[in-house]
Design a protein around this motif. Structure first.
Motif, PDB file in Angstrom:
ATOM      1  N   ILE A  85      48.218  48.157  34.285  1.00 14.37           N
ATOM      2  CA  ILE A  85      47.540  48.086  35.491  1.00 14.37           C
ATOM      3  C   ILE A  85      47.780  49.313  36.216  1.00 14.37           C
ATOM      4  N   GLY A 100      44.491  49.444  40.801  1.00 10.47           N
ATOM      5  CA  GLY A 100      44.710  47.757  40.545  1.00 10.47           C
ATOM      6  C   GLY A 100      43.887  47.437  39.417  1.00 10.47           C
ATOM      7  N   ALA A 153      52.802  41.873  42.622  1.00 12.47           N
ATOM      8  CA  ALA A 153      51.710  40.640  42.694  1.00 12.47           C
ATOM      9  C   ALA A 153      51.125  40.565  41.273  1.00 12.47           C
ATOM     10  N   ILE A 154      51.697  41.297  40.072  1.00 15.40           N
ATOM     11  CA  ILE A 154      51.342  41.018  38.702  1.00 15.40           C
ATOM     12  C   ILE A 154      52.643  40.262  38.044  1.00 15.40           C
ATOM     13  N   TRP A 161      42.417  38.877  35.193  1.00 14.28           N
ATOM     14  CA  TRP A 161      43.241  39.602  36.287  1.00 14.28           C
ATOM     15  C   TRP A 161      42.560  40.083  37.453  1.00 14.28           C
ATOM     16  N   GLU A 162      41.325  40.195  37.288  1.00 11.06           N
ATOM     17  CA  GLU A 162      40.379  40.349  38.410  1.00 11.06           C
ATOM     18  C   GLU A 162      40.417  39.304  39.288  1.00 11.06           C
ATOM     19  N   GLN A 166      43.823  38.840  40.781  1.00 11.19           N
ATOM     20  CA  GLN A 166      44.184  39.919  41.809  1.00 11.19           C
ATOM     21  C   GLN A 166      43.399  39.553  42.989  1.00 11.19           C
ATOM     22  N   ARG A 195      45.596  37.067  44.564  1.00 10.79           N
ATOM     23  CA  ARG A 195      46.801  37.541  45.077  1.00 10.79           C
ATOM     24  C   ARG A 195      47.012  38.786  46.129  1.00 10.79           C
ATOM     25  N   ILE A 241      48.077  45.137  44.093  1.00 14.23           N
ATOM     26  CA  ILE A 241      49.163  44.965  43.423  1.00 14.23           C
ATOM     27  C   ILE A 241      50.308  45.733  43.975  1.00 14.23           C
TER      28      ILE A 241
END
Lengths: 501, 571
Positions: free
Chosen positions: A216, A221, A425-426, A490-491, A494, A497, A500
């Motif tokens: 990432i 991000g 965040a990840i 992931w999107e 994201q 959340r 990142i």
């Protein structure tokens, strides 16, 4: 008088009868929870068991026995042990396909048992991890309050060789080349996993590296295929160069195990001067104390890849597919196993025993609350790993010589960065896509690729050709579709959340 | 000898005799039995120890042989695998890594399966360095064959035609296999069977092997030893190994199949012996304690018995000095209690007899005194002499003569040379003399007659038993009659088994039980009670006295004398 005589006769008869009878072990037999862990079993383990038994028998009604497996090919070892239902509790200290095993029913779904371990649930909740509310919980993630991989070397040699302090890639490479020169018998890099560290070193500043060749980008991000990034290519070129120059062992392609322990042995015998890919926690518990015992004059140094790339966060924890603690699905005492997990996470008596051993035998408690290993035989030092590293109960060690300063410096910088960066965040994002049914095939294609192995060991000179062939291989295995599915997840993740950083 | 023993025994107290009996009949046989038993147990324990050693040795041997067989099998399976054979062909030398990698992975997968699934600890290949997989990293399991150059025992297989050997590889620079018991098998090139491309080395960790060598006893050497005597694994291998010293050691050895490695067990015979003694020490102690406790119990129980006997003996000893004490008797019903009770009864009897004796003695003295007084009887003598004087004044010579003669006869019998007894005829004669005097005195107022059965033997009787009865008849019978006249009869006759002396009168008489026996005659002072006591003493209560009296009619007193032979006659 008559009563007295009667007593004597009765006592004697009891004595005779006791003598005639078979020896009976008067200790009650408790069920045994078998636990596997990585590392070396400390000497006088029986003293730990004595104290642990006193706790577990009274509070959990079980005994716990731990088997330690050396850090060699730990992933293969854990996989084998899980497949054979060899243990009740598994501590997997390295990322492996545990999620796949969990889906195949290898691990106990802890969800129905969570209400019996409220303190464990609360403990994780306080860390921002909610165990409740999920359909299935196959493992409790390992709290990772430690910095990650780094470059472990001999500071005294660096000075002796007249090299610049090891603070970045260039100075690190200088040290490697000099070590290659001075210790020609053994290449400085002899661990087949070295590329992960090399990539972190080179690409870590721009990407957060995930499993299966994904990363990432810190700036955007965006989830990317590292294969497509220039940093990956640079890392490959570096590997080729290092391999060509003998910095990497010439048989790296054909090595069977991780060479962690053999590197330590070589360093102890002064036949090696560097450990390129190991994490700080293992270095502290395994390398430093062992080397200090061999030669207290040696000064040891550390360059932390995470600190170098500013990729430290508050509370790093693992997802199901990574490292953690799991209970075998065939465990006969699941309630006790869960209760034990709760205790080792929340009760300092358990935590200390299983992290440090017995005070006075395996470590020394100092007046200031720190612990040290002075006058403790090397074989007694607890170098196992039961998956516990947490701020709340961790004791601050006092290391011998100059390493104590290194340790404190790393801890301070780590704490500073954690505070600065906050929660990642990840951290809880898993690259194992639930949306793509053939994700396993794609992941296997990635991990088992021979071309990748050759590329990432520096044994393939034609990088362009290699990358091309690797792409084709992945494409034919459906990796692209898998990647797109993960990217979509992931999107979405994201969006929930936020950014990142 | 018997005399000495008897002498010794006779000098011992009862308590000591009981202890001696326990010692001889209990302790000595028990000690002998225990000694024999312990000896037997020692033999058995020694045999058992040796058996355990041999069994342990066999089991260790078998376990290692099983391991060795397993290692051979793994080598055979591994080298029979087509993919493995393909990977080790010499023609692979110089092959491109990418092309060769698959072959390597096949071999590695097979190798790993064997390592993971079998009991062997390591599988390492020593190969022609031209093969791509061969490296020099310390952890690499595919190693340069040249490393083994110094290991002549296996390196020679390249040329000497042997295909497998057992040993330990000590000269790998990385220390590889140095801690392993190895089965080394040559790898032939599957394209050219005459060519050897290397060795596969199946290794079993020495410390794992050592776990199979579990000595029965701490001091036992249980080792694997090479042909040159080097101890490669096992207990006590830092110390000098006692080779073939059969004198000092109990020694067992066997070659593990055809590996050239010997399994050796040796234990000092002294340790074996010590172990045997140690094994039975507890048993011996327990038996001795048991014996001690039994002796203690016996002592306590015999004390309970001898205490009573001692007490009885002490009381008896006191009785020798005239102190008669009673023995305490508990509720037991044994013979000692019977003895004690008998002793107490005897004591009671003696006490009673003594009292009786005393009483009788007193009475005898009293009777004797009274008899003496009766013998002299001064009133009788005074009255008689007065009567003689009066008759002499009247010159009644005939009466004087008769009275004096009777008085003489009377006193002759009364005095009787001081004896207390007299034959019955003399007693009757004396009584007649007395009555003749009294007849003279009372001038014909008293008629006296006597009858004697001549068949009555002349038995002894107490002196003066008739005279008081006659005196009573005169003074309490006849004299009490208003006219003062009457008759008195003296009879002696046989009645059944008894002789009867009867004195009867036709005097005043009295109501029986009204006290004639207690009455005392003024003249003689010699009452019936006195006569009764005297005849009781003389005939030991076998004689009796009967009194029959009717007021106004008269009185009869009967003395019933038993027919006792030894008292029948006096000399």
């Amino acid at each position: 008088m008559r009563e007295k005589m009667l007593c004597i006769v009765c006592a004697f008869l009891c004595m005779i009868l006791a003598g005639c009878s078979q020896r009976v072990d008067n200790q009650e037999n408790y069920p045994v929870l078998r636990m596997m862990s990585m590392g070396n079993e400390p000497a006088q383990m029986e003293t730990i068991y004595r104290q642990l038994d006193a706790l577990t028998e009274a509070e959990l009604g079980v005994d716990v026995r731990i088997s330690f497996y050396p850090w060699e090919d730990e992933i293969e070892t854990i996989r084998k042990l899980v497949n054979s239902n060899s243990f009740d509790i598994y501590v997997y200290g390295a990322p492996f396909d545990s999620e796949e095993l969990a889906h195949r029913g290898a691990f106990l779904n802890m969800e129905p048992y969570l209400e019996t371990v409220p303190e464990l649930v609360e403990f994780y909740s306080a860390q921002g991890i909610e165990l409740l509310g999920r359909e299935s919980v196959y493992s409790v993630p390992r709290i990772w309050n430690s910095t990650g991989y780094g470059f472990f070397y001999r500071e005294d040699l660096r000075r002796k060789w007249g090299l610049e302090p090891v603070t970045d890639f260039q100075s690190l490479e200088c040290y490697l080349y000099k070590a290659r020169e001075e210790y020609s018998e053994n290449a400085p890099i002899n661990d087949k996993r070295f590329f992960t560290s090399l990539l972190e070193l080179i690409a870590g500043g721009r990407y957060y590296c995930l499993d299966y060749g994904m990363g990432i980008c810190w700036e955007t991000g965006e989830l990317v295929r590292l294969l497509d990034t220039p940093e990956y290519r640079t890392a490959l070129e570096t590997a080729v160069k290092w391999y060509r120059d003998g910095v990497i062992s010439q048989d790296i392609l054909y090595l069977q195990n991780n060479n962690t322990m053999s590197t330590l042995e070589m360093m102890k015998e002064d036949k090696a001067a560097v450990e390129f890919c190991n994490h700080f926690s293992a270095i502290c518990s395994n390398y430093v104390l062992a080397l200090s015992e061999v030669n207290p004059e040696w000064e040891l140094g550390w360059l932390d890849y995470n600190l170098l790339n500013n990729s430290c966060y508050d509370t790093y924890f693992t997802g199901d597919g990574q490292i953690g603690l799991a209970v075998d699905s065939k465990c006969r005492y699941p309630e006790a196993a869960m209760a034990f997990l709760e205790k080792i996470h929340t009760d300092s008596r358990y935590y200390n025993l299983l992290s440090y051993g017995v005070e006075g035998i395996h470590y020394q408690q100092n007046e200031d609350g720190t612990i040290s290993y002075e006058n403790i035989p090397a074989e007694n030092i607890f170098r196992g790993q039961i998956g516990l590293e947490q701020d709340t109960m961790m004791l601050t060690p006092q290391y011998p010589g100059s390493w104590d300063a290194v340790y404190r410096d790393v801890q301070e910088r780590f704490a500073y960065m954690r505070e600065l960066n906050g929660e990642s965040a990840i951290a809880s994002f898993s690259v194992v896509s639930t949306a793509y049914p053939d994700s396993q095939e794609a992941m296997t294609a990635y991990t088992d690729s021979r071309i990748r192995r050759m590329l990432e060991t520096g044994t393939m000179n034609d990088i362009e050709d290699g990358i091309g062939r690797f792409r084709e291989e992945l494409e034919s295995a459906g990796y692209d579709v898998f990647f797109d599915a993960v990217k979509k997840e992931w999107e979405q993740f994201q969006m929930i959340r936020g950014g990142i950083r | 000898m018997n005399k000495i023993v008897r002498n010794i025994l006779s000098g011992l107290t009862f308590r000591k005799k009981i202890y001696l009996v326990w010692l001889m009949a209990g302790v000595v046989p028990m000690v002998l039995v225990i000694t024999a038993f312990i000896n037997r147990v020692m033999v058995l324990v020694e045999y058992q120890n040796r058996y355990a050693l041999e069994k342990n040795f066999e089991q260790s041997c078998q376990a290692i042989e099983d391991k060795a067989e397993n290692m051979e099998e793994i080598a055979r399976f591994l080298l029979a695998d087509g993919k493995v054979q393909e990977a080790f062909r010499r023609q692979n030398a110089g092959m491109d890594d990418f092309d060769y990698l698959e072959q390597y992975e096949n071999v590695e997968e097979t190798r790993r399966i064997f390592v993971d699934s079998s009991s062997v600890d390591e599988i390492v290949f020593y190969l022609d360095p031209a093969l791509p997989m061969v490296g020099k990293s310390s952890g690499n399991k595919y190693r340069n064959l040249d490393i083994l150059e110094q290991e002549a025992w296996c390196y020679s297989m390249l040329t000497d035609g042997e295909y497998a050997k057992w040993g330990i590889i000590m000269n790998d620079p990385a220390g590889f296999m140095a801690d392993y018991f190895c089965y080394v098998h040559v790898i032939q090139d599957s394209e050219d069977f005459g060519s050897v491309t290397g060795f596969v080395c199946i290794g079993l960790r020495l410390d794992a092997l050592e776990k199979l060598l579990v000595p029965v006893l701490e001091e036992q050497y249980l080792c694997l030893v090479t042909a040159d005597g080097t101890v490669v694994s096992g207990t006590s291998h830092e110390e000098a190994f006692p080779m073939q010293d059969q004198e000092t050691y109990y020694y067992l050895s066997k070659e593990i199949d055809s590996t050239g490695i010997m399994l050796v067990s040796a234990i000092p015979r002294s340790v074996l012996k010590r172990q045997t003694i140690k094994s039975i020490a507890g048993l011996s102690a327990a038996l001795l304690v048991l014996l001690g406790i039994v002796s203690l119990i016996y002592g306590k129980m015999s004390n309970r018995l001898t205490e009573r006997i001692d007490h009885l003996a002490a009381v008896c000893r006191k009785s020798e000095n005239g102190v008669l004490e009673k023995v305490e008797v508990n509720g037991d019903k044994d013979e000692v209690s019977v003895l004690c009770r008998a002793y107490n009864q005897m004591t009671d009897k003696i006490q009673e007899l003594l009292k009786e004796q005393y009483r009788v003695g007193e009475e005898v003295k009293d009777a004797q005194l009274k008899a003496l007084q009766a013998q002299i009887n001064p009133h009788f003598l005074y009255n008689t002499l007065e009567m003689v004087s009066w008759m002499a004044a009247r010159e009644d010579k005939k009466s004087v003569q008769s009275i004096v003669r009777n008085l003489s006869r009377y006193y002759k019998s009364v005095l009787n040379k001081g004896k207390d007894e007299i034959n019955i005829r003399d007693e009757i004669s004396m009584s007649i003399a007395y009555m003749e005097i009294q007849s003279c005195r009372f001038k014909g107022k008293i008629q006296f007659s006597s009858e004697t059965d001549e068949t009555i033997p002349n038995i002894s009787v107490p002196k003066l038993i008739l005279q008081p009865l006659l005196e009573n008849a005169i003074f309490h019978g006849i004299q009490k009659k208003p006219e003062g006249r009457g008759s008195i009869w003296l009879r002696a006759y046989r009645q059944g088994e008894k002789y009867v002396l009867e004195v009867s009168d036709n005097g005043a008489g009295f109501r029986t039980g009204a006290g004639i026996e207690a009455d005392t005659a003024q003249g003689s002072r010699y009452g019936l009670t006195n006569i009764r006591r005297r005849i009781d003493l003389f005939w030991e209560s076998q004689a009796e006295m009967k009194v029959e009296s009717t007021p106004g009619i008269g009185t009869s007193v009967y003395l019933l004398i038993p027919d006792i032979s030894d008292r029948k006659e006096t000399v």
